[in-house]
Design a protein around this motif. Structure first.
Motif, PDB file in Angstrom:
ATOM      1  N   VAL A 393       0.861  -1.184   0.000  1.00  0.00           N
ATOM      2  CA  VAL A 393       0.000   0.000   0.000  1.00  0.00           C
ATOM      3  C   VAL A 393       0.895   1.231   0.000  1.00  0.00           C
ATOM      4  O   VAL A 393       1.774   1.369   0.855  1.00  0.00           O
ATOM      5  CB  VAL A 393      -0.934   0.021   1.222  1.00  0.00           C
ATOM      6  N   GLU A 395       1.222   5.593  -0.426  1.00  0.00           N
ATOM      7  CA  GLU A 395       0.536   6.871  -0.259  1.00  0.00           C
ATOM      8  C   GLU A 395       1.152   7.879  -1.219  1.00  0.00           C
ATOM      9  O   GLU A 395       2.379   7.989  -1.329  1.00  0.00           O
ATOM     10  CB  GLU A 395       0.683   7.364   1.177  1.00  0.00           C
ATOM     11  N   THR A 404      -4.292   6.816  -1.430  1.00  0.00           N
ATOM     12  CA  THR A 404      -3.678   5.523  -1.129  1.00  0.00           C
ATOM     13  C   THR A 404      -4.069   4.525  -2.214  1.00  0.00           C
ATOM     14  O   THR A 404      -5.220   4.483  -2.663  1.00  0.00           O
ATOM     15  CB  THR A 404      -4.100   4.986   0.249  1.00  0.00           C
ATOM     16  N   GLU A 405      -3.080   3.729  -2.625  1.00  0.00           N
ATOM     17  CA  GLU A 405      -3.273   2.719  -3.661  1.00  0.00           C
ATOM     18  C   GLU A 405      -2.618   1.420  -3.208  1.00  0.00           C
ATOM     19  O   GLU A 405      -1.627   1.439  -2.475  1.00  0.00           O
ATOM     20  CB  GLU A 405      -2.646   3.169  -4.986  1.00  0.00           C
ATOM     21  N   GLU A 406      -3.179   0.301  -3.676  1.00  0.00           N
ATOM     22  CA  GLU A 406      -2.644  -1.008  -3.313  1.00  0.00           C
ATOM     23  C   GLU A 406      -2.276  -1.786  -4.566  1.00  0.00           C
ATOM     24  O   GLU A 406      -3.053  -1.849  -5.533  1.00  0.00           O
ATOM     25  CB  GLU A 406      -3.662  -1.807  -2.503  1.00  0.00           C
ATOM     26  N   VAL A 408      -2.132  -4.979  -6.583  1.00  0.00           N
ATOM     27  CA  VAL A 408      -2.990  -6.164  -6.500  1.00  0.00           C
ATOM     28  C   VAL A 408      -2.552  -7.282  -7.439  1.00  0.00           C
ATOM     29  O   VAL A 408      -3.022  -8.417  -7.312  1.00  0.00           O
ATOM     30  CB  VAL A 408      -4.460  -5.793  -6.790  1.00  0.00           C
ATOM     31  N   TYR A 418      -2.417  -1.837  -9.908  1.00  0.00           N
ATOM     32  CA  TYR A 418      -2.769  -1.262  -8.615  1.00  0.00           C
ATOM     33  C   TYR A 418      -4.187  -0.716  -8.670  1.00  0.00           C
ATOM     34  O   TYR A 418      -4.719  -0.410  -9.742  1.00  0.00           O
ATOM     35  CB  TYR A 418      -1.780  -0.156  -8.224  1.00  0.00           C
ATOM     36  N   ARG A 419      -4.793  -0.619  -7.496  1.00  0.00           N
ATOM     37  CA  ARG A 419      -6.151  -0.084  -7.393  1.00  0.00           C
ATOM     38  C   ARG A 419      -6.203   0.997  -6.317  1.00  0.00           C
ATOM     39  O   ARG A 419      -5.512   0.918  -5.303  1.00  0.00           O
ATOM     40  CB  ARG A 419      -7.155  -1.187  -7.064  1.00  0.00           C
ATOM     41  N   ARG A 421      -7.512   2.924  -3.212  1.00  0.00           N
ATOM     42  CA  ARG A 421      -8.184   2.557  -1.976  1.00  0.00           C
ATOM     43  C   ARG A 421      -8.867   3.749  -1.316  1.00  0.00           C
ATOM     44  O   ARG A 421      -9.900   3.595  -0.679  1.00  0.00           O
ATOM     45  CB  ARG A 421      -7.186   1.916  -1.001  1.00  0.00           C
ATOM     46  N   SER A 422      -8.308   4.944  -1.462  1.00  0.00           N
ATOM     47  CA  SER A 422      -8.949   6.122  -0.865  1.00  0.00           C
ATOM     48  C   SER A 422      -8.307   7.382  -1.422  1.00  0.00           C
ATOM     49  O   SER A 422      -7.214   7.345  -1.993  1.00  0.00           O
ATOM     50  CB  SER A 422      -8.804   6.109   0.670  1.00  0.00           C
ATOM     51  N   TRP A 428     -14.540   3.678  -8.982  1.00  0.00           N
ATOM     52  CA  TRP A 428     -13.719   2.513  -9.326  1.00  0.00           C
ATOM     53  C   TRP A 428     -12.495   3.013 -10.066  1.00  0.00           C
ATOM     54  O   TRP A 428     -12.568   3.972 -10.839  1.00  0.00           O
ATOM     55  CB  TRP A 428     -14.528   1.555 -10.199  1.00  0.00           C
ATOM     56  N   CYS A 430      -8.472   1.564 -11.701  1.00  0.00           N
ATOM     57  CA  CYS A 430      -7.491   0.502 -11.914  1.00  0.00           C
ATOM     58  C   CYS A 430      -6.362   1.051 -12.772  1.00  0.00           C
ATOM     59  O   CYS A 430      -6.608   1.675 -13.813  1.00  0.00           O
ATOM     60  CB  CYS A 430      -8.143  -0.697 -12.603  1.00  0.00           C
TER      61      CYS A 430
END
Length: 484
Positions: A393, A395, A404-406, A408, A418-419, A421-422, A428, A430
């Motif tokens: 994750v 920032e 913030t992105e994760e 995946v 990555y997707r 997150r906030s 949505w 991607c």
């Protein structure tokens, strides 16, 4: 000379298969068209299950527009057309909604052996994920698959009863001197073949080989007799011929047992099901030459070719009632004819004179993103087993935003996904980053982003802004790597 495949997306000549110095075929399949009882719902289903992207725009045809002269539908139709694009260049799934005349529903007893375009073949990037999405968007039991890992296949039906074969391996990879022609690898699927149940194989070969320029594949097969069980016809007796264009396969099948049913009385191509395929040409000159060839071999056009600026088009028909569209969609206007992704879709590529390993290490340095992008980055949680990989994750901060992105998905040295997150107004989101080696010790970087905004009517504007930001970032990355 060894067999070499050349392909340049967007070129005026289009993709070609080469075997030695001569082209095997330059016939390019640009569309598979479906007529639907509810085209919007069907398009939504294909988009969600196969992770395709909406094609830009839509077309509405109402009388007195000369649509009947193009399609041969009586009375002159009122219709709406929308599209999806897949991984390949110059191809779309086309969805027709007819308001006048209404599409007759497919017969309840219809089988894949019955005369007509019968099965669509779609190769998917992630077989297991596709089957999970199919289960989530369908109300039928998940079918069993056949084949070993890496070559699994299964057959399903879409919400309107059209058969689809889902393949884990691209069938073009098993054909000598072929090239996949992938230009949007971040999408989830590529449409690769159509199966056609024909009443007479010799007449069908005149249509698709002599008239339309497809070529027979002598060294590969797509299906065996045992595969007939996949679509509910175990023990069927058939004669099969596999043809190919530059990007696509057409499997002609003549059934002897069971006996195929003819089309229903009064059938028109606007009736529910697969309408036809389209041959795509890059220039009017190519279109005109192919049209002369097709009509010279007995295909009957519905009229003279129609040129509306965006495209040049005419539907032709063979002696057995099969319709094929001939289309020259001008590349500079693909944003109007649906061959470009629509909505919130950002694509940027850059060629860097540096080794792929160096480029990859810079791209996955999440904390160092601020060295070449607008965003200052830091890692909030490392991934596992690679710290930069799945589960990581990060920032990003810029212009008062805290995003913030994760990570995946991860393919070491070549791709990560990555997707969000906030932190951004997206329903949505991607992102995909690809690294590929190019000749001359160069590296191509592709950065693609797809999203849906919470704010109405802002998707295209936001995509335009992000496109400029990320284009500038990739230029900065290129300059830094080439200077060091």
């Amino acid at each position: 000379m060894s067999d070499v495949a050349f392909y340049k997306p967007g070129s005026q000549l289009g993709p070609l298969f080469w075997k030695g110095p001569e082209a095997v075929t330059d016939a390019h399949i640009a569309q598979v068209a479906l007529c639907a009882h509810n085209a919007g719902k069907l398009r939504h289903w294909y988009r969600n299950v196969f992770e395709m992207a909406p094609g830009s725009g839509a077309l509405v045809s109402v009388p007195p527009m000369p649509t009947r002269r193009i399609q041969g539908i009586d009375p002159n139709p009122t219709e709406m057309v929308t599209w999806l694009v897949d991984q390949q260049d110059y191809f779309q799934l086309e969805f027709f909604q007819f308001y006048r005349p209404r599409s007759n529903l497919k017969p309840t007893a219809w089988r894949p052996c019955d005369i007509g375009y019968s099965i669509i073949g779609i190769c998917v990037a992630d077989f297991d994920a596709t089957m999970r999405r199919y289960a989530a968007h369908s109300d039928v039991t998940l079918p069993a698959s056949v084949g070993q890992s890496g070559r699994r296949r299964t057959c399903v039906r879409d919400p309107e009863g059209n058969w689809i074969e889902i393949l884990e391996r691209d069938p073009l990879e098993d054909i000598e001197a072929s090239t996949p022609g992938i230009v949007r690898p971040e999408l989830g699927a590529v449409v690769r073949f159509i199966r056609v149940s024909v009443p007479d194989m010799e007449r069908a070969q005149v249509t698709y080989v002599d008239a339309l320029g497809l070529v027979e594949v002598a060294d590969a097969t797509l299906h065996s007799d045992e595969d007939e069980a996949l679509w509910g016809l175990p023990g069927a007796s058939t004669n099969r011929v596999l043809l190919r264009g530059s990007n696509f396969l057409v499997e002609l099948v003549q059934y002897f047992d069971p006996q195929p049913a003819p089309r229903p009385a009064g059938y028109q191509i606007c009736d529910q099901g697969v309408m036809n395929i389209a041959l795509g040409f890059r220039t009017p000159e190519q279109f005109d030459a192919a049209f002369v060839r097709a009509t010279g071999h007995g295909l009957r056009p519905n009229g003279k070719p129609v040129d509306v600026g965006i495209f040049r088009v005419m539907y032709v028909n063979d002696a057995d009632g099969f319709s094929v569209e001939m289309l020259c969609a001008r590349p500079s206007l693909w944003s109007l004819s649906g061959f470009s992704p629509g909505g919130a879709y950002v694509q940027n590529e850059v060629l860097i004179r540096a080794q792929p390993e160096r480029v990859w290490q810079r791209l996955i340095d999440h904390a160092g993103l601020g060295d070449w992008t607008l965003f200052r980055g830091r890692v909030l949680r490392p991934g596992a087993p690679a710290e930069e990989g799945p589960g990581c994750v990060r920032e990003l901060k810029a212009l008062g935003l805290r995003i913030t992105e994760e990570v995946v998905s991860w393919e070491e040295g070549s791709h990560y996904r990555y997707r969000l997150r906030s932190g951004a107004p997206f329903r949505w989101h991607c992102g995909d980053v690809f690294v590929t080696a190019e000749p001359g010790e160069c590296t191509r970087v592709r950065w693609a982003i797809r999203f849906e905004s919470w704010l109405p009517f802002t998707g295209k504007l936001t995509a335009w802004v992000l496109g400029r930001i990320f284009r500038r970032a990739l230029v900065q990355l290129k300059q830094q790597l080439e200077a060091s």
